[in-house]
Each structure stands twice: as C-alpha cells, then as structure tokens.
Write an enzyme that holds these catalytic residues in place. Structure first.
Site, PDB file in Angstrom:
ATOM      1  N   THR A 112      17.439   1.542   7.249  1.00 13.56           N
ATOM      2  CA  THR A 112      18.349   0.476   7.667  1.00 13.56           C
ATOM      3  C   THR A 112      18.399  -0.683   6.685  1.00 13.56           C
ATOM      4  OG1 THR A 112      16.625  -0.514   9.041  1.00 13.56           O
ATOM      5  CG2 THR A 112      18.144   1.020  10.110  1.00 13.56           C
ATOM      6  N   CYS A 113      17.320  -0.918   5.946  1.00 12.69           N
ATOM      7  CA  CYS A 113      17.304  -2.056   5.027  1.00 12.69           C
ATOM      8  C   CYS A 113      18.299  -1.873   3.883  1.00 12.69           C
ATOM      9  CB  CYS A 113      15.904  -2.329   4.497  1.00 12.69           C
ATOM     10  SG  CYS A 113      15.143  -0.907   3.717  1.00 12.69           S
TER      11      CYS A 113
END
Length: 145
Positions: A112-113
């Site tokens: 997700t980062c």
C-alpha cells in the site's frame, strides 16, 4: 486552540479562509466518489513481466470494471490503503501491478505504501474474481504473505 495551531502549522495562507469544510475534506481525504476505473487502467504501470496485454491483466481489468462500487472501494483500500480517489481522480494515482511468483492458489497481495498490487498469473476471470473476493473480504491490518 487546536484549529488555529493546525492552520499555522500548515502555512495555508489567505486562500485557506476561502475553503469550506467540504473543500478541506476533499483536499485531505480525497473524493467520496470511487472514481472511474477506466482512468486507473489507462494510467496503470506494469512490472515483473506484465504488460497491459498480458492475459492475467486483461482478466483483472475485466473483473475490476464489473465490480459494484462497494467492491471497487475495497479494491482501492486493499491496494492503496485508502478507499477514496485522489482529488485529481484515479488517473493521478501512481498505481502499479506487478507479476507475483506466488502459486496460483495464493491470494493477491499489495504494497500500500507504493500503491502496488502483486498479482499471481491467474488463468481466468473466474480465478481472478474468486481470489479477489477472498482477499477483499478477509484482509485486515498488516500481515505478511
């Protein structure tokens, strides 16, 4: 109070006073509208051997476009950590789909980062749909796959 200190920390300037609460929510949280997934597809990048024409990628987009809005929100949350589109739309999301070497019985994963979906080489739209249904319905918090 808190708001005054927060505004000073943001150094927002005079234009800040022209914003409504809804404007600020949009700037901070993104659009409540899930957005157009066609924009996400057209701006998507592919790595680790995938291209826009890879059979698995075609299956993925076929499934993604057919999802109801609630499932699209879950997909965005799964891949990016946020269920909302950026203020400039999904085309502004730096989204990548990477080929995963995981076995076909494994679920997709995401980083997700960096807005990256790690997708095994599923062979059919049904397989993509089944694996994503399981991943989106049962993912919670952080974990390692």
């Amino acid at each position: 109070g808190f708001m005054r200190a927060a505004v000073q920390c943001m150094a927002a300037g005079a234009a800040f006073g022209l914003c409504t609460a809804e404007d600020l929510e949009l700037l901070v949280c993104g659009s409540r509208d899930v957005g157009r997934f066609e924009e996400l597809e057209s701006s998507c990048k592919y790595t680790n051997g995938y291209t826009a024409d890879s059979p698995t990628i075609r299956c993925f987009w076929q499934v993604a476009h057919s999802m109801p809005e609630a499932a699209k929100r879950k997909l965005l949350l799964f891949c990016t950590g946020c269920d909302r589109a950026p203020i400039l739309g999904l085309k502004a999301l730096d989204f990548t789909i990477a080929r995963s070497s995981a076995a076909l019985d494994h679920l997709p994963t995401a980083n997700t980062c960096v807005n990256q979906l790690n997708l095994p080489e599923y062979a059919s739209p049904e397989m993509v749909r089944d694996r994503f249904h399981a991943a989106l319905e049962h993912h919670t918090g952080f974990g390692f796959a």
